[in-house]
Design a protein around this motif. Structure first.
Motif, PDB file in Angstrom:
ATOM      1  N   GLY A 234      49.286  42.708  41.162  1.00  0.00           N
ATOM      2  CA  GLY A 234      48.116  43.587  41.148  1.00  0.00           C
ATOM      3  C   GLY A 234      46.900  42.844  40.610  1.00  0.00           C
ATOM      4  N   ASN A 235      45.877  42.760  41.434  1.00  0.00           N
ATOM      5  CA  ASN A 235      44.631  42.109  41.031  1.00  0.00           C
ATOM      6  C   ASN A 235      43.629  43.206  40.638  1.00  0.00           C
ATOM      7  N   TRP A 236      43.411  43.337  39.343  1.00  0.00           N
ATOM      8  CA  TRP A 236      42.533  44.423  38.866  1.00  0.00           C
ATOM      9  C   TRP A 236      41.057  44.073  39.004  1.00  0.00           C
TER      10      TRP A 236
ATOM     11  N   GLY B 220      41.254  30.752  44.244  1.00  0.00           N
ATOM     12  CA  GLY B 220      40.684  30.731  45.589  1.00  0.00           C
ATOM     13  C   GLY B 220      40.562  32.102  46.225  1.00  0.00           C
ATOM     14  N   HIS B 221      40.490  33.156  45.408  1.00  0.00           N
ATOM     15  CA  HIS B 221      40.298  34.492  45.981  1.00  0.00           C
ATOM     16  C   HIS B 221      39.015  34.487  46.825  1.00  0.00           C
ATOM     17  N   SER B 222      39.012  35.246  47.899  1.00  0.00           N
ATOM     18  CA  SER B 222      37.852  35.207  48.803  1.00  0.00           C
ATOM     19  C   SER B 222      36.566  35.639  48.100  1.00  0.00           C
TER      20      SER B 222
ATOM     21  N   ILE C 223      40.128  43.035  52.956  1.00  0.00           N
ATOM     22  CA  ILE C 223      40.116  43.174  51.490  1.00  0.00           C
ATOM     23  C   ILE C 223      39.125  44.253  51.076  1.00  0.00           C
ATOM     24  N   GLY C 224      39.668  45.290  50.468  1.00  0.00           N
ATOM     25  CA  GLY C 224      38.828  46.370  49.945  1.00  0.00           C
ATOM     26  C   GLY C 224      38.151  47.204  51.016  1.00  0.00           C
ATOM     27  N   THR C 225      38.546  47.029  52.282  1.00  0.00           N
ATOM     28  CA  THR C 225      37.877  47.732  53.375  1.00  0.00           C
ATOM     29  C   THR C 225      38.671  48.935  53.850  1.00  0.00           C
TER      30      THR C 225
ATOM     31  N   GLY D  74      47.795  40.107  51.460  1.00  0.00           N
ATOM     32  CA  GLY D  74      46.846  40.938  50.715  1.00  0.00           C
ATOM     33  C   GLY D  74      45.745  41.437  51.616  1.00  0.00           C
ATOM     34  N   GLY D  75      45.370  42.683  51.427  1.00  0.00           N
ATOM     35  CA  GLY D  75      44.305  43.285  52.235  1.00  0.00           C
ATOM     36  C   GLY D  75      44.629  44.738  52.483  1.00  0.00           C
ATOM     37  N   SER D  76      44.147  45.611  51.562  1.00  0.00           N
ATOM     38  CA  SER D  76      44.353  47.055  51.701  1.00  0.00           C
ATOM     39  C   SER D  76      45.820  47.448  51.806  1.00  0.00           C
ATOM     40  N   VAL D  77      46.675  46.751  51.044  1.00  0.00           N
ATOM     41  CA  VAL D  77      48.079  47.191  50.944  1.00  0.00           C
ATOM     42  C   VAL D  77      48.101  48.481  50.125  1.00  0.00           C
ATOM     43  N   LYS D  78      48.845  49.456  50.642  1.00  0.00           N
ATOM     44  CA  LYS D  78      48.956  50.757  49.959  1.00  0.00           C
ATOM     45  C   LYS D  78      50.399  51.216  50.041  1.00  0.00           C
TER      46      LYS D  78
ATOM     47  N   GLY E 172      53.231  41.314  48.189  1.00  0.00           N
ATOM     48  CA  GLY E 172      51.810  41.580  48.373  1.00  0.00           C
ATOM     49  C   GLY E 172      50.961  41.232  47.171  1.00  0.00           C
ATOM     50  N   LEU E 173      49.707  40.898  47.465  1.00  0.00           N
ATOM     51  CA  LEU E 173      48.660  40.801  46.442  1.00  0.00           C
ATOM     52  C   LEU E 173      47.793  42.039  46.664  1.00  0.00           C
ATOM     53  N   VAL E 174      47.754  42.887  45.665  1.00  0.00           N
ATOM     54  CA  VAL E 174      47.211  44.237  45.837  1.00  0.00           C
ATOM     55  C   VAL E 174      45.997  44.422  44.948  1.00  0.00           C
ATOM     56  N   GLY E 175      44.873  44.827  45.534  1.00  0.00           N
ATOM     57  CA  GLY E 175      43.674  45.073  44.739  1.00  0.00           C
ATOM     58  C   GLY E 175      43.572  46.538  44.347  1.00  0.00           C
ATOM     59  N   GLY E 176      42.805  47.300  45.110  1.00  0.00           N
ATOM     60  CA  GLY E 176      42.494  48.693  44.770  1.00  0.00           C
ATOM     61  C   GLY E 176      43.705  49.530  44.401  1.00  0.00           C
ATOM     62  N   ALA E 177      44.774  49.397  45.170  1.00  0.00           N
ATOM     63  CA  ALA E 177      45.949  50.256  44.944  1.00  0.00           C
ATOM     64  C   ALA E 177      46.748  49.843  43.710  1.00  0.00           C
TER      65      ALA E 177
HETATM   66  C1  PEP Z   1      42.547  41.649  46.678  1.00  0.00           C
HETATM   67  O1  PEP Z   1      41.577  41.810  45.953  1.00  0.00           O
HETATM   68  O2  PEP Z   1      43.194  40.597  46.595  1.00  0.00           O
HETATM   69  C2  PEP Z   1      42.900  42.712  47.615  1.00  0.00           C
HETATM   70  C3  PEP Z   1      43.823  42.471  48.505  1.00  0.00           C
HETATM   71  O3  PEP Z   1      42.208  43.905  47.506  1.00  0.00           O
HETATM   72  P1  PEP Z   1      42.557  45.288  48.262  1.00  0.00           P
HETATM   73  O4  PEP Z   1      44.025  45.523  48.115  1.00  0.00           O
HETATM   74  O5  PEP Z   1      41.728  46.320  47.556  1.00  0.00           O
HETATM   75  O6  PEP Z   1      42.175  45.108  49.692  1.00  0.00           O
END
Ligand code: PEP
Length: 244
Positions: A8-10, A93-95, A166-168, A204-208, A224-229
């Motif tokens: 989880g990437n906060w 190297g996060h985008s 990502i985050g979209t 990673g990219g909007s995994v929920k 997964g690398l998970v941001g928002g969720a």
């Molecule tokens: C991220 O920040 O690495 C990412 C994948 O974000 P999100 O899950 O919100 O798309």
């Protein structure tokens, strides 16, 4: 057999109280038996999260580190400091950092410093929407990887994160994600044959919670690398469940 990872990437979210609540809920809800579960808080909260996660099996990652070992680098955080605060991992190297100017060479230098400190880097790669639409996605991702594979080490993790997802709220389909993950695996087979099958490749990219299981079912997607969720304990725990 590669053990799954859900990280989880906060990002730059949270406060002391929000993070205390989140970690306390995670500690009672995530199952770390068959999956590496990692959280990556903003730097000021690492120490707090280290205390709250002690004994839970949840691992800790920094969101970045300096390419320098120590010294006069105001505002930077050394890999050794992350280790000192209990981190085992670091996202590199996060985008969002690449968009702010971080280059492939810097990501490679940071990865080298991180490995020397004993951290396992989670190396992010991914193409923009324009690059995908022009048919350049594989070439872009391969070029980013080319800067990193020479020094790839056992324990390193690769995260494929298409920038457009990502985050979209727009997720790569399992087919699109697997297609790129298999290209990445093939590149590793060519460049680092002894590490290719053991290296874990995260999507990673909007995994929920509702799309994780079908993504993680793909042959070359190892979690997964998970941001928002990752900011809500129930959703993140469900994603971890999908990776078990
Ligand atoms: C991220 O920040 O690495 C990412 C994948 O974000 P999100 O899950 O919100 O798309």
């Amino acid at each position: 057999m590669r053990r799954s990872i859900v990280a989880g990437n906060w990002k730059m979210h949270g406060s002391r109280s929000m993070i205390e609540d989140l970690v306390k809920s995670l500690a009672t809800s995530v199952n770390t038996d068959t999956c590496d579960v990692i959280v990556s808080p903003p730097f000021p909260y690492l120490s707090l999260v280290q205390q709250l996660t002690a004994g839970t099996g949840i691992g800790l990652a920094g969101q970045n580190c300096s390419e320098h070992a120590q010294g006069a680098h105001t505002g930077e955080v050394a890999a050794d400091m992350l280790v000192d605060l209990g981190c085992e991992w670091v996202i590199l190297g996060h985008s969002e950092r690449r968009q702010a100017g971080e280059t492939d060479a810097q990501v490679a230098a940071k990865a080298a410093t991180a490995r020397s400190a004993g951290l396992k880097p989670i190396l992010c790669v991914g193409e923009s929407l324009a690059q995908r639409q022009s048919g350049d996605a594989v070439a872009v991702v391969t070029a980013q990887l080319a800067a990193l594979v020479e020094d790839l080490s056992a324990g390193d993790v690769i995260a494929y994160e298409p920038v457009w997802a990502i985050g979209t709220g727009e997720t790569a389909t399992p087919e699109q994600a697997q297609e790129m993950h298999s290209e990445i695996r093939a590149f590793l087979v060519e460049q680092q044959p002894t590490l290719a099958q053991q290296t874990r490749i995260l999507y990673g990219g909007s995994v929920k919670a509702d799309n994780a299981a079908e993504l993680f079912a793909a042959a070359d997607i190892d979690g997964g690398l998970v941001g928002g969720a990752s900011l809500k304990a129930d959703g993140f725990s469900a994603i971890v469940g999908a990776a078990q």
